[in-house]
Design a protein around this motif. Sequence first.
Motif, PDB file in Angstrom:
ATOM      1  N   GLU A  83       0.833  -1.199   0.000  1.00 53.88           N
ATOM      2  CA  GLU A  83       0.000   0.000   0.000  1.00 53.88           C
ATOM      3  C   GLU A  83       0.876   1.261   0.000  1.00 53.88           C
ATOM      4  OE1 GLU A  83      -3.562   1.957  -0.237  1.00 53.88           O
ATOM      5  OE2 GLU A  83      -3.355  -0.225  -0.091  1.00 53.88           O
ATOM      6  N   GLY A  84       0.665   2.108  -0.988  1.00 55.99           N
ATOM      7  CA  GLY A  84       1.383   3.370  -1.059  1.00 55.99           C
ATOM      8  C   GLY A  84       2.720   3.318  -1.769  1.00 55.99           C
ATOM      9  N   PHE A  85       3.160   2.146  -2.263  1.00 55.45           N
ATOM     10  CA  PHE A  85       4.463   2.057  -2.939  1.00 55.45           C
ATOM     11  C   PHE A  85       4.394   2.855  -4.240  1.00 55.45           C
ATOM     12  CE2 PHE A  85       8.123   0.575  -5.115  1.00 55.45           C
ATOM     13  CZ  PHE A  85       8.981   0.042  -4.166  1.00 55.45           C
ATOM     14  N   PRO A  86       5.328   3.815  -4.467  1.00 56.62           N
ATOM     15  CA  PRO A  86       5.250   4.668  -5.651  1.00 56.62           C
ATOM     16  C   PRO A  86       5.738   3.968  -6.921  1.00 56.62           C
ATOM     17  CG  PRO A  86       7.102   5.315  -4.276  1.00 56.62           C
ATOM     18  CD  PRO A  86       6.399   4.229  -3.532  1.00 56.62           C
ATOM     19  N   VAL A  87       4.953   4.107  -7.986  1.00 57.42           N
ATOM     20  CA  VAL A  87       5.273   3.502  -9.279  1.00 57.42           C
ATOM     21  C   VAL A  87       5.018   4.525 -10.378  1.00 57.42           C
ATOM     22  CG1 VAL A  87       4.729   1.671 -10.937  1.00 57.42           C
ATOM     23  CG2 VAL A  87       4.636   1.190  -8.469  1.00 57.42           C
ATOM     24  N   LEU A  88       5.998   4.704 -11.261  1.00 59.40           N
ATOM     25  CA  LEU A  88       5.818   5.466 -12.486  1.00 59.40           C
ATOM     26  C   LEU A  88       5.682   4.480 -13.635  1.00 59.40           C
ATOM     27  CD1 LEU A  88       8.575   8.237 -12.167  1.00 59.40           C
ATOM     28  CD2 LEU A  88       6.197   8.347 -11.407  1.00 59.40           C
ATOM     29  N   CYS A  89       4.742   4.726 -14.529  1.00 58.63           N
ATOM     30  CA  CYS A  89       4.527   3.793 -15.640  1.00 58.63           C
ATOM     31  C   CYS A  89       4.406   4.559 -16.950  1.00 58.63           C
ATOM     32  CB  CYS A  89       3.260   2.972 -15.397  1.00 58.63           C
ATOM     33  SG  CYS A  89       3.034   1.649 -16.604  1.00 58.63           S
ATOM     34  N   PHE A  90       5.220   4.172 -17.940  1.00 62.88           N
ATOM     35  CA  PHE A  90       5.163   4.771 -19.269  1.00 62.88           C
ATOM     36  C   PHE A  90       4.229   3.946 -20.154  1.00 62.88           C
ATOM     37  CE2 PHE A  90       9.040   6.569 -17.647  1.00 62.88           C
ATOM     38  CZ  PHE A  90       9.060   7.848 -18.188  1.00 62.88           C
ATOM     39  N   GLN A  91       3.410   4.641 -20.921  1.00 63.09           N
ATOM     40  CA  GLN A  91       2.438   3.940 -21.747  1.00 63.09           C
ATOM     41  C   GLN A  91       2.245   4.672 -23.072  1.00 63.09           C
ATOM     42  OE1 GLN A  91      -0.828   2.459 -19.480  1.00 63.09           O
ATOM     43  NE2 GLN A  91      -2.228   2.463 -21.215  1.00 63.09           N
ATOM     44  N   GLY A  92       2.462   3.959 -24.171  1.00 61.30           N
ATOM     45  CA  GLY A  92       2.298   4.544 -25.491  1.00 61.30           C
ATOM     46  C   GLY A  92       1.012   4.102 -26.151  1.00 61.30           C
ATOM     47  N   MET A  93       0.933   4.357 -27.466  1.00 60.82           N
ATOM     48  CA  MET A  93      -0.280   4.050 -28.236  1.00 60.82           C
ATOM     49  C   MET A  93      -0.136   2.771 -29.054  1.00 60.82           C
ATOM     50  SD  MET A  93      -2.527   6.600 -27.828  1.00 60.82           S
ATOM     51  CE  MET A  93      -3.486   6.775 -29.331  1.00 60.82           C
ATOM     52  N   ASP A  94       0.947   2.026 -28.854  1.00 56.01           N
ATOM     53  CA  ASP A  94       1.222   0.909 -29.753  1.00 56.01           C
ATOM     54  C   ASP A  94       0.573  -0.385 -29.279  1.00 56.01           C
ATOM     55  OD1 ASP A  94       2.776   0.037 -27.662  1.00 56.01           O
ATOM     56  OD2 ASP A  94       4.698   0.281 -28.685  1.00 56.01           O
ATOM     57  N   GLU A  95       1.068  -1.500 -29.804  1.00 56.82           N
ATOM     58  CA  GLU A  95       0.466  -2.803 -29.528  1.00 56.82           C
ATOM     59  C   GLU A  95       0.581  -3.227 -28.068  1.00 56.82           C
ATOM     60  OE1 GLU A  95       1.856  -2.814 -33.861  1.00 56.82           O
ATOM     61  OE2 GLU A  95       2.437  -1.915 -31.955  1.00 56.82           O
ATOM     62  N   THR A  96       1.452  -2.584 -27.307  1.00 59.25           N
ATOM     63  CA  THR A  96       1.604  -2.943 -25.891  1.00 59.25           C
ATOM     64  C   THR A  96       0.665  -2.153 -24.983  1.00 59.25           C
ATOM     65  OG1 THR A  96       3.320  -1.286 -25.418  1.00 59.25           O
ATOM     66  CG2 THR A  96       4.053  -3.416 -26.305  1.00 59.25           C
TER      67      THR A  96
END
Length: 359
Positions: free
Chosen positions: A266-279
Amino acid sequence: MTFLQNTPAQEEPIMSDPLMLQEAREFPRLALMQAAHNRDLLRELARRIQRFKPRFVATVARGSSDHAAQFVKYAFETQLGWPVVSVAPSVVSAYHQQLQWEGALVIAISQSGASPDVVEPVEQARKAGALTVAMVNSEDSPLAQAAEFVVPLRAGEEKAVAATKSFLASLTGALQLLQELALDATLNKAMGWLPEALQSTLELESLTKARAERFRFVEHLVVLGRGMHLAVAHETALKLKETSGIFAQAYSAAEFAHGPMRVIREGFPVLCFQGMDETRMLTSAACLALKERGADLSGFGCGLNGESLHDLRTMPTGHRLTDPLPAMVAAYFFAGHLALHRGLNPDAPPSLQKVTLTR
């Protein structure tokens, strides 16, 4: 449990406008200049590569440049179908092993071009008959002299210890070469649009600064990306280590579920990159699973699905290969302003210097 507990120690005086941020802001202009100055050179290089008919591509790099090489891997494999491997420099420089370079296109990436353990594999590869290319900011460097072809990054002088524009120039330089090799009309259009998309990211700096403020006491952080965005995830984690002393660790959003997910509480910080491609949907599903475990999630990129109120959405560029670049500019702003929020000078990280010479 909270992950916002301890105030970091003061290291260097706070700067009102660090060089790191100034240099990141220069990149939209530099991208235009780089494309104009390198066009003829890259066409010649593309013709040479096509005549050479490489059996595989090998990259040689360290640090931020190795993250750029990771981007090159995804770019060349998805666009051309050419397998790309990362050479471990120490195999040549420390273990003194002769590698089998026949048929290899060797791409070495470096800002300074000075580190012996990047230069030596290129020298060995060229003597063995490989086609060697140096993507380097310093055109009179040992690496430039070692390679058959030199692709100048043209990032100009970079004074901040934490690389920004030289890393981005490595990505655009690789994409400009790929334009000549792949002859992809969609990529060509996206590359023409990219400087405007990058310029639009500069307008997000104040929002990025506000997003960074809530991380001012973070000590541990995970950065996720997948596919084209994996390299920028690794680069962001490195910048957070360098400029703020945060133990930031980057993972593929796919690999994270194979064990590292265990650390999320609970509360662990995460940054996530997300594009528009197949992933995109795969990464979105991974983000939702993290939220269900209580992660404090923030997203960067043009393909965000609204998993977090703290997301920072960048402008889409029209191609999966160019989308990560505006997200990376935003991440540089995030890292620079986070250091300032923590009372640190991002231009002068303790124990670090601009050029690292390793063997």
